[in-house]
Enzyme design. Structure first.
Site, PDB file in Angstrom:
ATOM      1  N   SER A 184      33.922   1.362  55.024  1.00 36.07           N
ATOM      2  CA  SER A 184      35.017   1.482  54.055  1.00 36.07           C
ATOM      3  C   SER A 184      34.588   2.518  53.024  1.00 36.07           C
ATOM      4  CB  SER A 184      35.208   0.126  53.363  1.00 36.07           C
ATOM      5  OG  SER A 184      36.012   0.248  52.217  1.00 36.07           O
ATOM      6  N   TYR A 238      32.149  -7.752  49.460  1.00 30.13           N
ATOM      7  CA  TYR A 238      32.695  -6.712  50.349  1.00 30.13           C
ATOM      8  C   TYR A 238      31.936  -5.400  50.153  1.00 30.13           C
ATOM      9  CZ  TYR A 238      36.385  -4.011  52.751  1.00 30.13           C
ATOM     10  OH  TYR A 238      37.087  -3.207  53.619  1.00 30.13           O
TER      11      TYR A 238
END
Ligand code: NAD
Length: 260
Positions: free
Chosen positions: A142, A155
């Site tokens: 990401s 995350y």
């Protein structure tokens, strides 16, 4: 050259994973789907993809928090198809909370699914790739594998970990025909992001369109979502001969988010 090879895509019953799995099937690879969801819907998806593309498509319900299930998924795929040539580590979840209130079980779950599962699939699939001296390991990290945002401790930590794991594996296989790459997308409109839009709209008392413009895409300078098709096409490029030297890279596909 990809025809007849086999791809395993974790978290491919939805969103980005499903798009990548479909792209690989269309390119002629047999595909192993994985992920959660309604059993009937998954079967419809599996059968439809197989029928549309003419390749073999199987499904594994392995839970990416369970190392034993992950290892079995890889073993079963190898015994069914003879190899896993393309491994896409895509399964991932999100939880948004200030760090001091971050639920411990969410931290553990996100680290397991978003990071450790990549280690377990790679560990299990790499010996076969080495025997055949060809493989593509593609980890869906990401933009949050390169930069942080508040309230996403688990995350961001996990995705930074994925980038580190990618670099390490790339070095270990550098003299083989195997590559290992991390893809770092900005925001892609999938169920995972739809949930965040809904939560933020509730938290801020704003309409969803405003949340998308002012909050979600605030970090993404081009002000548009990355398309799933763009990610699927990038995966196919990495699997093609043109991708042979792209290894150890964290490829941003984020409308210049991480250029700031
Ligand atoms: P999604 O929620 O649409 O899909 C997630 C997939 O993972 C689903 O198939 C789900 O069933 C599966 N999954 C969840 N927990 C699992 C578990 N324990 N075991 C097996 N499968 C499990 O999400 P998405 O947006 O398509 O995200 C896919 C990946 O892309 C994630 O790793 C995410 O972090 C990453 N990513 C997404 C975006 C975005 O904006 N959507 C941006 C950057 C990176």
């Amino acid at each position: 050259m990809l025809k007849g090879k086999t791809a395993l895509v974790t978290g491919s019953t939805s969103g980005i994973g499903l798009g990548i799995a479909s792209g690989l099937a269309e390119a002629g690879l047999n595909v192993v789907l994985n992920g959660f969801g309604d059993a009937q819907q998954i079967e419809t998806l599996r059968a439809g993809l197989a029928q549309r593309t003419g390749v073999q498509v199987t499904y594994s319900a392995a839970d990416m928090t369970r190392p034993d299930e992950i290892t079995r998924m890889v073993e079963e795929a190898e015994s069914r198809f003879g190899s896993i040539d393309v491994l896409v580590n895509n399964a991932g979840i999100q939880h948004v909370s200030p760090v001091e209130a971050f639920p411990v079980e969410k931290w553990e779950q996100i680290l397991a699914i978003n990071l450790s599962s990549n280690f377990y699939t790679i560990r299990a699939a790499l010996p076969g790739m080495k025997r055949r001296n060809w493989g593509r390991i593609i980890n869906i990290a990401s933009a949050h594998g390169l930069v942080a945002s508040p309230f996403k401790a688990a995350y961001v930590a996990a995705k930074h970990g994925v980038v580190g794991l990618t670099k390490t594996v790339a070095l270990e296989v550098a003299e083989t025909g195997i590559t290992c790459v991390a893809i770092c997308p900005g925001y892609v409109r999938t169920p995972l992001v739809d949930n965040q839009i809904r939560d933020q709209a509730k938290a801020h008392g704003k309409p969803e369109a405003e949340v998308i413009r002012d909050i979600i895409l605030a970090a993404q300078p081009n002000k548009r979502f990355v398309e799933i098709q763009e990610l699927s096409d990038l995966v196919l490029f990495l699997c093609s001969p043109a991708g042979a030297s792209v290894s150890g890279s964290a490829l941003q596909i984020d409308g210049a988010w991480t250029a700031r």
